[in-house]
Design a protein around this motif. Structure first.
Motif, mmCIF file in Angstrom:
data_model
loop_
_atom_site.group_PDB
_atom_site.id
_atom_site.type_symbol
_atom_site.label_atom_id
_atom_site.label_comp_id
_atom_site.label_asym_id
_atom_site.label_seq_id
_atom_site.Cartn_x
_atom_site.Cartn_y
_atom_site.Cartn_z
ATOM 1 N N LEU A 239 -9.720 5.507 -10.496
ATOM 2 C CA LEU A 239 -9.470 4.379 -9.621
ATOM 3 C C LEU A 239 -10.185 4.191 -8.422
ATOM 4 C CD1 LEU A 239 -5.620 4.517 -10.048
ATOM 5 C CD2 LEU A 239 -7.060 2.807 -10.926
ATOM 6 N N ALA A 240 -10.914 5.424 -7.858
ATOM 7 C CA ALA A 240 -11.825 5.227 -6.526
ATOM 8 C C ALA A 240 -12.880 4.483 -6.949
ATOM 9 C CB ALA A 240 -11.960 6.667 -6.225
ATOM 10 N N ARG A 241 -13.282 4.430 -8.345
ATOM 11 C CA ARG A 241 -14.240 3.662 -8.466
ATOM 12 C C ARG A 241 -14.152 2.082 -8.567
ATOM 13 N NH1 ARG A 241 -16.151 7.009 -14.209
ATOM 14 N NH2 ARG A 241 -16.308 8.999 -12.990
ATOM 15 N N LEU A 242 -12.723 1.587 -8.594
ATOM 16 C CA LEU A 242 -12.392 0.273 -8.562
ATOM 17 C C LEU A 242 -12.056 -0.069 -7.017
ATOM 18 C CD1 LEU A 242 -10.106 0.267 -11.585
ATOM 19 C CD2 LEU A 242 -12.447 -0.375 -11.414
ATOM 20 N N PRO A 245 -7.090 -0.628 -3.795
ATOM 21 C CA PRO A 245 -6.510 0.353 -3.131
ATOM 22 C C PRO A 245 -5.000 0.508 -3.526
ATOM 23 C CG PRO A 245 -7.212 -1.082 -1.709
ATOM 24 C CD PRO A 245 -7.846 -1.562 -2.860
ATOM 25 N N GLN A 246 -4.421 -0.936 -3.843
ATOM 26 C CA GLN A 246 -3.098 -0.893 -4.020
ATOM 27 C C GLN A 246 -2.650 -0.108 -5.312
ATOM 28 O OE1 GLN A 246 -0.889 -1.990 -1.781
ATOM 29 N NE2 GLN A 246 0.735 -1.345 -3.243
ATOM 30 N N VAL A 247 -3.462 -0.722 -6.696
ATOM 31 C CA VAL A 247 -3.392 0.035 -7.806
ATOM 32 C C VAL A 247 -3.480 1.619 -7.520
ATOM 33 C CG1 VAL A 247 -4.142 0.183 -10.059
ATOM 34 C CG2 VAL A 247 -4.388 -2.177 -8.852
ATOM 35 N N SER A 248 -4.408 1.952 -6.596
ATOM 36 C CA SER A 248 -4.575 3.404 -6.498
ATOM 37 C C SER A 248 -3.269 4.091 -6.044
ATOM 38 C CB SER A 248 -5.737 3.777 -5.657
ATOM 39 O OG SER A 248 -6.637 4.258 -6.183
ATOM 40 N N ARG A 249 -2.543 3.425 -5.161
ATOM 41 C CA ARG A 249 -1.618 3.912 -4.199
ATOM 42 C C ARG A 249 -0.322 3.888 -5.285
ATOM 43 N NH1 ARG A 249 -3.514 1.745 0.354
ATOM 44 N NH2 ARG A 249 -2.463 -0.125 -0.098
ATOM 45 N N THR A 250 -0.226 2.931 -6.155
ATOM 46 C CA THR A 250 0.786 2.893 -7.013
ATOM 47 C C THR A 250 0.772 4.030 -8.180
ATOM 48 O OG1 THR A 250 0.795 0.383 -6.693
ATOM 49 C CG2 THR A 250 2.048 1.299 -8.522
ATOM 50 N N ARG A 252 -0.709 6.557 -7.793
ATOM 51 C CA ARG A 252 -0.610 8.103 -7.243
ATOM 52 C C ARG A 252 1.001 8.150 -7.191
ATOM 53 N NH1 ARG A 252 -3.362 7.604 -2.498
ATOM 54 N NH2 ARG A 252 -5.390 7.566 -3.595
ATOM 55 N N GLY A 253 1.618 7.206 -6.607
ATOM 56 C CA GLY A 253 3.283 7.477 -6.500
ATOM 57 C C GLY A 253 3.846 7.460 -7.873
ATOM 58 N N LEU A 254 3.438 6.793 -8.842
ATOM 59 C CA LEU A 254 4.140 7.265 -10.165
ATOM 60 C C LEU A 254 3.880 8.495 -10.501
ATOM 61 C CD1 LEU A 254 3.084 3.811 -11.924
ATOM 62 C CD2 LEU A 254 5.474 4.418 -11.291
ATOM 63 N N LEU A 255 2.667 9.071 -10.563
ATOM 64 C CA LEU A 255 2.490 10.355 -10.879
ATOM 65 C C LEU A 255 3.201 11.402 -10.116
ATOM 66 C CD1 LEU A 255 -1.517 9.756 -11.897
ATOM 67 C CD2 LEU A 255 0.381 10.383 -13.527
ATOM 68 N N ALA A 256 3.491 11.026 -8.914
ATOM 69 C CA ALA A 256 3.850 12.097 -8.234
ATOM 70 C C ALA A 256 5.379 12.341 -8.095
ATOM 71 C CB ALA A 256 3.614 11.844 -6.521
ATOM 72 N N HIS A 257 5.948 11.079 -8.920
ATOM 73 C CA HIS A 257 7.319 11.065 -9.175
ATOM 74 C C HIS A 257 7.522 10.788 -10.708
ATOM 75 C CE1 HIS A 257 6.885 10.093 -5.009
ATOM 76 N NE2 HIS A 257 7.957 10.988 -4.797
ATOM 77 N N ARG A 258 7.030 11.633 -11.694
ATOM 78 C CA ARG A 258 7.205 11.348 -13.036
ATOM 79 C C ARG A 258 8.501 11.172 -13.632
ATOM 80 N NH1 ARG A 258 1.882 15.192 -14.111
ATOM 81 N NH2 ARG A 258 1.251 14.899 -11.742
#
Lengths: 317, 106
Positions: A239-242, A245-250, A252-258
């Motif tokens: 995602l850092a290649r795209l 930033p909003q998609v990246s944050r989302t 990250r949030g989903l993966l942190a609270h599986r």
């Protein structure tokens, strides 16, 4: 160490890691003799020149590990491509079945297994794709990633093969005479062709797993992160290649609270399937749609419980 | 130079060595060493996994040829490899430029 001793050791090390041997051994032997001749021309004695040449070439275990990791990486990337092709083939056949087949063929439970399996396979394949894309340009991926890719592809392959077998079982168990063979001939052949591609993809996944395991057991680069932690890292790197930033944050949030993300997905699926049922059949179809929606939502949660660790979505306790 | 630093740039070095013309593994190692004024001393065995990978990615092609009376696996840059080399060279120049700017600011 002489060149002959080194070659014997390198062959043993490559064999232990299930790496292809013939060409590498031939090239290594040529290289060592060239190097030895150069060192002898510089004034070293024959024994010293051979000893220096094998040292300069690198420890047999290191060279074999490096080669085995590259081979295992290539096998994993290839397996992802083959499984993606098999998935698309099966999806194509299923869509043809769902849209173009005779209504007699489409009677429940025909199609139900494929519908469920395709969803789980899509998740498994998506995970394998993310891991593979992250490392595709690298000389070799960590063996933990390769093992996780092979496992995810195996899950995708097994559930799709299971679905194809279930479809065939349902088809052949229909009372004779209800559906003429000619009505479903093309479709049955298409399912059989998809099954053949799926079997090939399963072989590729198993081979990738075997290579990854052989490389992992004797790896020269130990990665201590878990498959689940590596997946987070892969997603963030991609995602850092795209510039999103909003998609990246989302993500990250989903993966942190599986667990929360899984429950939310199940709830969303319940509402979506119920709504689709009402749109298709009106309020009269609500009870049936809700039953189907409950099955769908339950399967999402159960799949996470049953396959979450295998797919590297969550860590082993 | 440290082997693990070079390892990350091995493919760029190999592609650059092959830009001058086809070569076998040993000659590629020599070319890298000579062109770096003896600074880049690779773990020579690490070259072959890299060459085989470049071939799998179609960046180089290879065949058995007779070189000085001996049968050798000779590698050659493909069209795709030439394009990849140009792209990686540009990326390296950008990196080098940025690094120089940072170091100059110390």
């Amino acid at each position: 160490m002489t060149i002959d001793d080194y070659m014997a050791e390198l062959e043993r090390e490559l064999r232990r890691r299930r790496a292809p041997r013939v060409r590498l051994l031939r090239e290594t032997e040529d290289h060592l003799h060239d190097l030895c001749a150069e060192l002898a021309a510089d004034g070293l004695g024959p024994e010293q020149a051979e000893a220096r040449a094998v040292t300069q070439f690198g420890a047999a275990a290191t060279v074999a590990a490096c080669f085995a990791e590259a081979t295992a990486s290539a096998a994993a990337h290839r397996a992802v491509t083959v499984t993606a092709a098999a998935f698309l083939a099966y999806t194509g056949v299923f869509v043809a079945f769902a849209t173009a087949a005779s209504p007699l063929l489409r009677d429940f439970p025909q199609g139900a297994a494929s519908f469920m399996a395709l969803q789980l396979a899509a998740v498994a394949l998506g995970i394998a794709l993310v891991r593979s894309m992250r490392w595709r340009r690298a000389p070799a991926a960590p063996t933990t990633e390769l093992t996780a890719i092979a496992r995810a592809l195996t899950v995708a392959g097994v559930v799709l093969i299971g679905a194809a077998v279930a479809e065939i079982a349902v088809a052949v168990s229909r009372p004779a005479g209800v559906v003429a063979w000619s009505d479903g001939r093309l479709l049955t052949l298409a399912f059989a062709a998809a099954l053949a591609v799926l079997l090939l993809s399963a072989i590729a996944a198993v081979r990738a797993g075997a290579h990854a395991q052989a490389a992992d057991s004797l790896s020269n680069r130990h990665v201590h992160a878990s498959a689940a932690a590596l997946l987070v890292d892969d997603v963030e790197t991609l995602l850092a290649r795209l510039p999103l930033p909003q998609v990246s944050r989302t993500a990250r949030g989903l993966l942190a609270h599986r667990w929360a993300a899984t429950i939310a997905l199940a709830a969303f699926a319940f509402v979506a399937v119920s709504a689709a049922g009402v749109v298709n059949s009106g309020r009269a179809g609500l009870a049936g749609a809700e039953a189907l929606a409950a099955v769908e939502a339950s399967l999402i949660v159960l799949s996470f419980v049953a396959f979450g660790r295998t797919l590297g979505l969550r860590d082993a306790v | 130079m440290r082997g693990d630093v070079l390892k990350n740039h091995l493919e760029l070095l190999v592609l650059t060595a092959l830009k001058a013309g086809p070569g076998h593994g040993y000659s590629i190692i020599r070319a890298i060493r000579d062109r770096s004024d003896g600074e880049f001393k690779l773990l020579e065995g690490s070259l072959y996994p890299a060459l085989h990978r470049l071939e799998r990615d179609s960046l180089v092609t290879s065949s058995w040829s007779n070189v000085a009376g001996r049968k050798r696996r000779v590698y050659e840059l493909s069209g795709k490899g030439r394009a990849a080399l140009e792209q990686r060279e540009r990326a390296w120049r950008r990196f080098e430029h940025a690094m120089n700017l940072v170091l100059a600011g110390q």
